[in-house]
Structure formats: C-alpha cells, structure tokens
Design an enzyme around this catalytic site. Structure first.
Site, PDB file in Angstrom:
ATOM      1  N   GLU A  43      -9.806  -7.294 -34.109  1.00 40.43           N
ATOM      2  CA  GLU A  43      -9.303  -8.152 -34.915  1.00 40.43           C
ATOM      3  C   GLU A  43     -10.631  -9.104 -34.993  1.00 40.43           C
ATOM      4  O   GLU A  43     -11.258  -9.711 -34.251  1.00 40.43           O
ATOM      5  CB  GLU A  43      -8.412  -9.378 -34.516  1.00 40.43           C
ATOM      6  N   LYS A  97      -0.992 -30.049 -28.602  1.00 44.10           N
ATOM      7  CA  LYS A  97      -2.511 -29.979 -28.559  1.00 44.10           C
ATOM      8  C   LYS A  97      -3.010 -29.512 -29.703  1.00 44.10           C
ATOM      9  O   LYS A  97      -2.700 -28.080 -30.050  1.00 44.10           O
ATOM     10  CB  LYS A  97      -2.993 -29.087 -26.896  1.00 44.10           C
TER      11      LYS A  97
END
Length: 542
Positions: free
Chosen positions: A440, A233
């Site tokens: 992050e 995917k």
C-alpha cells in the site's frame, strides 16, 4: 445540502476533475480573494512560487476535551501540528498520554454508569444528534478550511463533499437512535423470551489522518446513537477539526463526559486506550500493522471486542468492452482522489490486453493534466501529501518501481521545493510481484497491469493479503456479476468508485479489517445482545 451528500464524493469528484465548473465553486468565492488566487500549476511545471493562501479560519481549540471541559494535558506537554503545504507549524496541541486517557475514561465511565446519556430516551438522544449535525452544517465553511489547512486536501473536496457527508451521516444515525430494539423469541416450552440490545459501554476510538472528519462521523455517530460514551484519539497529524467539532457538540447539548477527545501519539495515548481495563470496546482505523498491535493490546487487557478498518490494495479492473475514455477517467479518480491517501484506492489498475496500449497513453495524458498546487486555490485537484514521512515513503516506492523495471510513464519526482507535493505518477508494464503492485503506497502512484481473461484477473486480483474494495468497469452484465461475486473484497464498485452513502456498509476481508462501518451493520459494533427468559404459567398460547 446534506440530503444529497451520500452521492457527492463520487458524483462531484469523479466527473472531469481538471477544471470544476464555476457553479460548483459558489461557496469558494466567499471570503474576499482567499480562494481565487492565480498561479495554479500543472504537475509538469515548478510549484507556484507565491506565498500560500492564508486560510480564512482561526485555530481556537488545542486542548484536550475531558468531561466537558477543554484542559491542558497532565504533563503540560504539547506537540506541533503542521501545514503540509509548507511544513510550517499551524498550532501547538496538548499531548495526551496515559494519565490523560485515564481521566477521560473515568469521565466516560461515570457518564455511562451514572449520567443521563444511556438513560435518556432514545428520541432525546436523536434530537441532540440532529442539533450536532445542524451546528456542524452552520460552521461548515470554517471546518472545511481547517480540514484543508491541516490535511492538504483540496478545499472543494472538503467543502462540497466531506462536510455534507459528515452532516448526512449524523442525520442517518440520529434516525437510528430510536429504532434500536430487540425481539420476542418463540421457545420450546412455557417461557416468554425477549432480547434486548444494550449499549456496550465506554468505546475507545482511534481515527486516522486522511479523512479526519469523515472518520470521526463513522466512529462517533453509531456509538452515540446506541447510547455509549466515547474516548476518541485523533491522529497526531490532524487533531484540529475533531476538537472544533467536539466544541460544537457540547453546544448542541451533549452531556459532559459523553464525548472525550485526546490528541496524542499511538504508542502512548493510543496504546493506553487499547489496553485500558475500563474501556469496553475499541474501534481503530489505520494501517494493518498497527491494527495487529491494537488487537493484541485489547486481547491482553480485558478481551474487549475490536473493530478494525485497515489497509488495502484494491484492484480496478478495466474489461475489454470498456469505453476507454470513461474508464481512464474513473481509474484516475479511483487512484488519485485525496492525493492517493485513501485506504480503498484503486491502486492496482488491471487493463485487458486488447485495450491496454490505448489505456496507457490516455492514462498518462490524464495524469499530465492533473492540477497540483495550493489546495485553497480554485481548480486545484491535488494538494500535498500529509507529512514528510508519507512524502518520503511515496518517493521511495517510486524508486522501487523504477528499479524493478516497471515503465515510468510520467511523474516520479517531487514538485517544487516547499511542502510535500509529489508529481502524479503512472507506471506501466507492472508485474504482480513488484513492491509497487503488492504494498500500500498511499500516494499518487498509479500502477497499470495487463490481463487476458477473467479467470486470470480474478486469481491475480485476489492474490493479496488485503480485501477492502475493488472496482469493475464493463458494459457486460454477466461479466459484472461474475467479477463482483468472485472478488474477495468488502465493497465492489461496478462502473463507479468511492460511492460512500451513509447506509452502505464498508469494511474488509482478510487483513483489511474486522467488522463493518456505516449502515445498520455499524450499530452491531456498539451493542450487547441480552436474552431474558421468564416462565409462563398456564399460557393461552406459545
């Protein structure tokens, strides 16, 4: 060109990045005036007002690839993929969902159980993988343009670093295909014992948007070399290059059903792959939070093994003996490379107190010189963030930094009014408990922290849920050895950063993942080990 690719991401991009020499741009000059436009802007000015450069490539593949054929999704639905330079639609791509995943898995299962791929000689698999690499190299100009168009990364980076690395990776895994073998094992008794390394079966793979081609190679290369079949995917933001490459692989002789490509979204197509009862293994690259979901779905279905390459908040440690000018340049590269959208980015820059003030001034000046603009323009170092969601996330973290009383040295705002450009941003006086030092950000935001000794910085660098990578900059061998062994990270770069050789394993400690990509270690992800024991009658020896 491919033979030197293992060092190009570091050597090409970590040298002085402000104005690449003309010799490095020979390939960029092809195609008329596409890559020679004027109007490149420093970040401190308004974004270029002229129309974006028209990419010299057409979008020809927007359907799903299932059992060797490009087909529409079962529902007939499509979704748009966007140009991050403008926010405009590039193309509408087939939206794969559960039924499409089922068809793809069925094709992959048949190709594994009945088809030629795992049954052909390893040497023939190797030859096909080499042909795949050769075709990608032949079409690298188009692929580089498509990657830049869909991702927003500089064309120089796509063409001169990432495409050669893709080719190098497939050459590397083609070389492994006929060297995968087991052992003859001595036993305590009259038995002949051997081990076989067998392909694991149907591999489900889910790749991210920040390095679509490179992540494709990291996942697909070892899986095919070991004799597996694949359902992959793509990220919903960046489906185009994987579909193009899949077409080239079909031309190279990859049998139908061996590689199937589904474009779609995580909650539908991604979840269907992770929870599928006939998928034998899942490899995922993305955020830590999504990795937890993938692991849970795999466990609740058929307990399939999972490898995860997840988030990071990597320390970059500048010691007191550092050449500050060189350290500033390397720290700048470690953070700002790929618009800061890199899982292993050196996003916590720890600088020794003796050189801290000098470093701050020079890091600010370097960020102010960073060239931001249309990534198809010669000399541009930084393009747009991938999409409005990531763009908004970066700006939100910048606000958090300001509100927490970190010092905003430069940047901090949107650039221009079109597309998803963010000014290169530098914060000083950052403390470890600030969100910009813990989370992050995945954008062009450098956070600089002060430390006073090795014990101090080791403790602080390791106080994080992540452990993907780290950087150390020092002239002292003993300091380098101490830090590289003490830092709990899967990769430690000493006086370099982002060196991604095909043979160097990559992966994380703690919540940065499970397993390793690249190198010999990646093969273990796609193999089962079988022991075979046979009695020996009157053996001459044991």
């Amino acid at each position: 060109m491919a033979a030197a690719a293992s060092r190009r991401i570091s050597s090409l991009l970590s040298r002085s990045l402000s104005l690449p020499p003309a010799s490095a741009s020979s390939r960029l000059s092809r195609g008329g005036n596409y890559f020679l436009g004027s109007g490149v802007q420093r970040f401190s000015t308004a974004a270029a007002t002229e129309e974006p450069i028209v990419p010299p490539v057409q979008v020809n593949y927007t359907q799903l690839l299932i059992d060797g054929q490009f087909v529409d999704s079962a529902s007939g639905k499509t979704f748009p993929t966007f140009d991050p330079r403008t926010g405009e639609v590039i193309a509408n791509v087939a939206e794969g969902e559960t039924e499409d995943v089922n068809r793809a898995v069925s094709a992959a299962r048949k190709a594994f159980d009945e088809g030629p791929w795992p049954k052909m000689t390893a040497y023939e698999r190797s030859r096909i993988l080499l042909r795949c690499a050769d075709l990608v190299e032949k079409h690298s100009d188009e692929l580089a343009a498509l990657e830049t168009w869909n991702c927003g990364k500089p064309y120089e980076q796509s063409a001169k670093a990432e495409l050669p690395m893709f080719v190098r990776l497939f050459h590397y895994y083609a070389g492994w295909a006929d060297k995968i073998h087991g052992l003859t094992v001595p036993a305590d008794g009259p038995y002949h014992v051997q081990t076989l390394h067998e392909p694991i079966g149907v591999a489900g793979q889910i790749i991210p948007w920040n390095f679509p081609l490179i992540m494709f190679a990291w996942k697909v290369g070892p899986a095919l070399a070991c004799g597996n079949t694949i359902v992959l995917k793509t990220a919903e933001q960046t489906p185009l290059t994987a579909l193009y490459v899949a077409k080239l692989f079909q031309e190279a002789g990859l049998p139908p059903g061996v590689l199937n490509i589904i474009s779609g979204f995580g909650p539908t197509a991604g979840a269907a792959i992770a929870s599928h009862m006939d998928v034998d293994k899942v490899a995922f690259r993305g955020s830590t939070d999504t990795g937890k979901i993938v692991l849970e779905l795999a466990a609740k279905s058929n307990l399939k093994p999972v490898t995860l390459e997840l988030g990071g908040k990597s320390p970059f440690i500048v010691c007191e003996d550092a050449d500050v000018d060189k350290a500033v340049e390397l720290a700048h590269f470690a953070l700002f490379f790929n618009q800061g959208q890199c899982c292993c980015a050196g996003s916590r820059t720890y600088v020794h107190e003796r050189v801290y003030d000098e470093f701050i001034e020079k890091a600010k000046a370097r960020a102010m010189r960073r060239v931001v603009g249309d990534p198809f323009k010669k000399g541009v170092e930084q393009g747009p963030q991938i999409d409005p969601e990531q763009f908004d996330k970066v700006l939100r973290y910048i606000r958090y930094g300001i509100e927490s009383n970190a010092t905003l040295e430069c940047g901090g705002e949107r650039l221009g009014s079109k597309g998803f450009y963010v000014q290169p941003t530098v914060f000083s006086n950052v403390q470890d408990d600030m969100l910009i030092a813990k989370d992050e950000i995945f954008g062009p935001v450098q956070t600089i922290l002060k430390f006073n000794d090795l014990d101090d910085v080791i403790k602080r660098a390791n106080t994080t849920r992540y452990g993907l990578a780290a950087g150390v900059f020092t002239k002292n061998l003993n300091t380098a050895n101490t830090l590289s062994r003490a830092l709990r990270a899967g990769t430690v770069w000493v006086n370099c950063f982002d060196v991604f050789d095909a043979a160097i394993p990559f992966g994380g400690y703690k919540m940065s993942g499970i397993g390793r990509e690249k190198g010999i270690y990646s093969l273990n992800n796609y193999l089962q080990v079988k022991g075979i024991v046979t009695p020996l009658k009157n053996p001459a020896w044991l």
